[in-house]
Scaffold this active site. Structure first.
Site, PDB file in Angstrom:
ATOM      1  N   LEU A 120       0.884  -1.201   0.065  1.00 43.66           N
ATOM      2  CA  LEU A 120      -0.160   0.016   0.154  1.00 43.66           C
ATOM      3  C   LEU A 120       0.864   1.272  -0.174  1.00 43.66           C
ATOM      4  CD1 LEU A 120      -2.802   1.101   0.061  1.00 43.66           C
ATOM      5  CD2 LEU A 120      -2.831   0.669   2.587  1.00 43.66           C
ATOM      6  N   HIS A 121       1.533   1.465  -1.026  1.00 42.29           N
ATOM      7  CA  HIS A 121       2.364   2.660  -1.308  1.00 42.29           C
ATOM      8  C   HIS A 121       1.653   3.832  -1.349  1.00 42.29           C
ATOM      9  CE1 HIS A 121       6.417   1.244  -2.600  1.00 42.29           C
ATOM     10  NE2 HIS A 121       6.188   0.825  -1.372  1.00 42.29           N
TER      11      HIS A 121
END
Lengths: 538, 86
Positions: free
Chosen positions: B14-15
């Protein structure tokens, strides 16, 4: 008059107004005493920050790419984050000024990111800080929107690629930075733009210098602030002489690079990205002897796709209109990487997992790049070279891989050209083994910066070692001689693409050694052609 | 209340970029209280800093809860978003 010194990255003399560029470190104003007034100041500054980011977002999307623009988009979202806003509001209610509240909240959030167990997220601390700094700067009445009213000399701590994008490049006469190395982003840019520049200076970034007259002498590696009349006169004369010399060099534009004795040599240019093509044309280079691939990977959050790589390479191949381009595959290491590579921190990155070593370990990184290069080769002459080779097996493995990629593309019905495969000679191992290596490849290109540093065991960026460093060290020259000799024994060509290639005092020596190509900053080509044309080497 | 789980399959986790997109999707449901996170920590899905600080990586099982107006639609849209982007 004040005088200082630094490490010169490009020769020449610049005279102009000093412009100090700094990441704002203003003293923060304290609260006016009314929390509601401070809160209003904050709201206003926030909206201004949003407008700035919106403009930056559009500029970035247009000039660098959507992917990079998304970082700015995330910064805009941070402006609306309730955790962030509530923290600021609470601090203002407790008596902080708007600027103090933003600064402190920003630092707290940045610290939370920095403490995370994830290198990528650690790096996001910079984004949080960036947003807060922007608002604080606005609140301090600072001029974040850096502008230059007239051509001048840019003085800064150091410049990141994203900062230089925003710079008015046509107005910059010289760069002077406190940090940076001769291989830093600013240095590479200065060489390509042909402007005198100094790195590692002790210059004070105070406002006193801002707007003052300044001189940068890129020959001697020194600068003057508020020069006295005598110095100014001497420097003007020096600048004039340089300009005259450049004028004389114009006579060599369009000429063949051949010695009086009839020896032909290719004078190519080093470039860092497709936009540098204009400099190649301006400099009258006969091709590109080193196209770096790092720009495609740095300053972004994810790997470039094969399509992106292909488009960039194709742009260069087409822009050169039939002249050759030598593409160097990704040369990245722990000291120069993007977070998403996830490379481990290394004690000694110069001797670490870098260059071809990464590509051999990470097929997922190497494959799209090689496919893109082969696809681009359908549009004009392309050579590819691999950095940091030390052993025969590496070369064989890479060649096997390339052959596979090529067959794969042909099987898919994709057009590919003939791609010359070469290696960089940067390690003493490769130089010593050059007789065997020459039987495996189509050409050599000597990367003298690394070859010198590895041969002499001297870190070029460490100014304390200057007394020990000798760019013309006989050990390095002997290796260079062997490399050219062994290349020719095997019937392949050899070139030099490091800084030494542009050293005009060695041009004669390189011709005698038999080098077939020198690849240098675009602005140095005419000067070397003059040297070549005046040489008697047969 | 609607609740579902999703295991991240994207290599990068989850950048910043998907986190931003996730927050935007969640913010589209003004009347709905949406949380995202793991057993250890649940955060407001409309707050980007918190979502990023989850540091959710590949293989992390995310729990999403939606409570309030449009909770059905919100859950459906978020699930579709996760499947497509993460």
């Amino acid at each position: 008059m004040k005088k200082g010194t630094g490490r010169p990255v490009f020769s020449g003399v610049a005279i102009g107004r000093a412009y100090i560029y700094k990441k704002q470190q203003a003293a923060l104003p304290t609260s006016c005493g009314d929390a509601s007034v401070e809160q209003r100041h904050f709201e206003e500054a926030k909206e201004e920050a949003r407008a700035q980011l919106q403009a930056l977002f559009e500029k970035t999307c247009k000039e660098i790419g959507e992917e990079q623009g998304m970082i700015i988009d995330v910064q805009m979202m941070m402006l609306d984050d309730l955790d962030y806003l509530e923290s600021i509001e609470a601090m203002i209610k407790n008596g902080a000024s708007a600027a103090e509240a933003v600064k402190e909240t920003g630092d707290t959030f940045a610290a939370a990111f920095a403490a995370m167990d994830d290198d990528y997220m650690k790096a996001r601390a910079v984004d949080v800080k960036d947003v807060s700094t922007r608002i604080v700067t606005i609140l301090c009445g600072g001029k974040t929107g850096f502008s230059m009213e007239e051509p001048g000399i840019l003085v800064a701590e150091d410049l990141t690629p994203s900062e230089t994008v925003q710079m008015p490049k046509d107005k910059i006469l010289a760069f002077v930075t406190r940090q940076g190395s001769s291989n830093s982003h600013t240095a590479i840019l200065a060489r390509i733009m042909n402007i005198p520049s100094l790195v590692q200076t002790q210059i004070n970034l105070d406002d006193e210098i801002d707007g003052k007259q300044m001189i940068v002498d890129g020959f001697e590696g020194c600068y003057y602030i508020e020069p006295d009349e005598q110095t100014l006169a001497v420097m003007k004369e020096k600048r004039h002489a340089t300009e005259e010399y450049r004028q004389q060099l114009e006579a060599y534009r369009g000429k063949e690079s051949v010695t009086r004795g009839g020896r032909k040599i290719n004078l190519f240019a080093n470039i860092g990205n497709p936009d540098d093509l204009v400099h190649v044309i301006e400099g009258d280079a006969e091709g590109v002897g080193l196209m770096r691939s790092e720009f495609l990977y740095l300053g972004r959050t994810d790997f470039p796709t094969e399509e992106e790589l292909f488009e960039a390479y194709k742009k260069v191949v087409e822009g050169l209109g039939g002249r050759r381009v030598v593409i160097r595959t990704l040369d990245i290491g722990a000291d120069k990487q993007a977070d998403y590579f996830g490379l481990e921190h290394e004690e000694n990155p110069a001797l670490g997992l870098r260059g071809i070593r990464i590509c051999l370990e990470r097929e997922d990184v190497f494959r799209p790049q090689m496919r893109a290069i082969y696809r681009a080769s359908a549009y004009g002459p392309v050579s590819v070279m691999f950095p940091m080779i030390a052993s025969l097996w590496e070369v064989r493995k890479v060649k096997e891989f390339c052959a596979k990629i090529r067959e794969e593309l042909i099987a898919e019905g994709v057009a590919v050209g003939e791609v010359e495969l070469g290696i960089m000679i940067e390690t003493p191992a490769a130089a010593i083994m050059s007789a065997q290596l020459a039987k495996e490849v189509d050409f050599f290109s000597v990367g003298t910066n690394d070859l010198t540093q590895y041969t002499l065991a001297i870190d070029r960026q460490n100014p304390n070692l200057d007394a020990f460093y000798d760019a013309h060290h006989p050990a390095v020259l002997e290796l260079l001689r062997q490399v050219a000799h062994n290349a020719h024994e095997a019937g392949i060509w050899a070139g030099i693409c490091g800084e030494l290639g542009a050293d005009a005092s060695l041009t004669e020596t390189f011709l005698e050694m038999g080098y077939d190509e020198l690849s240098v900053s675009p602005g140095r080509v005419l000067e070397l052609r003059k040297k070549v044309c005046e040489s008697e080497v047969q | 209340m609607k609740q579902f789980q999703y295991v991240i399959t994207d290599e990068l986790g989850l950048h910043a970029r998907p986190a931003g997109q996730l927050v935007k999707v969640a913010a589209g449901f003004a009347g709905c209280y949406i949380k995202v996170g793991t057993e250890a920590k649940m955060v407001d899905a409309k707050r980007i800093m918190g979502v990023m600080q989850l540091g959710a990586k590949k293989g992390t099982a995310l729990t999403i809860t939606c409570e309030g107006a449009d909770e059905e639609a919100a859950a459906e849209k978020l699930e579709a978003f996760l499947k497509e982007n993460l």
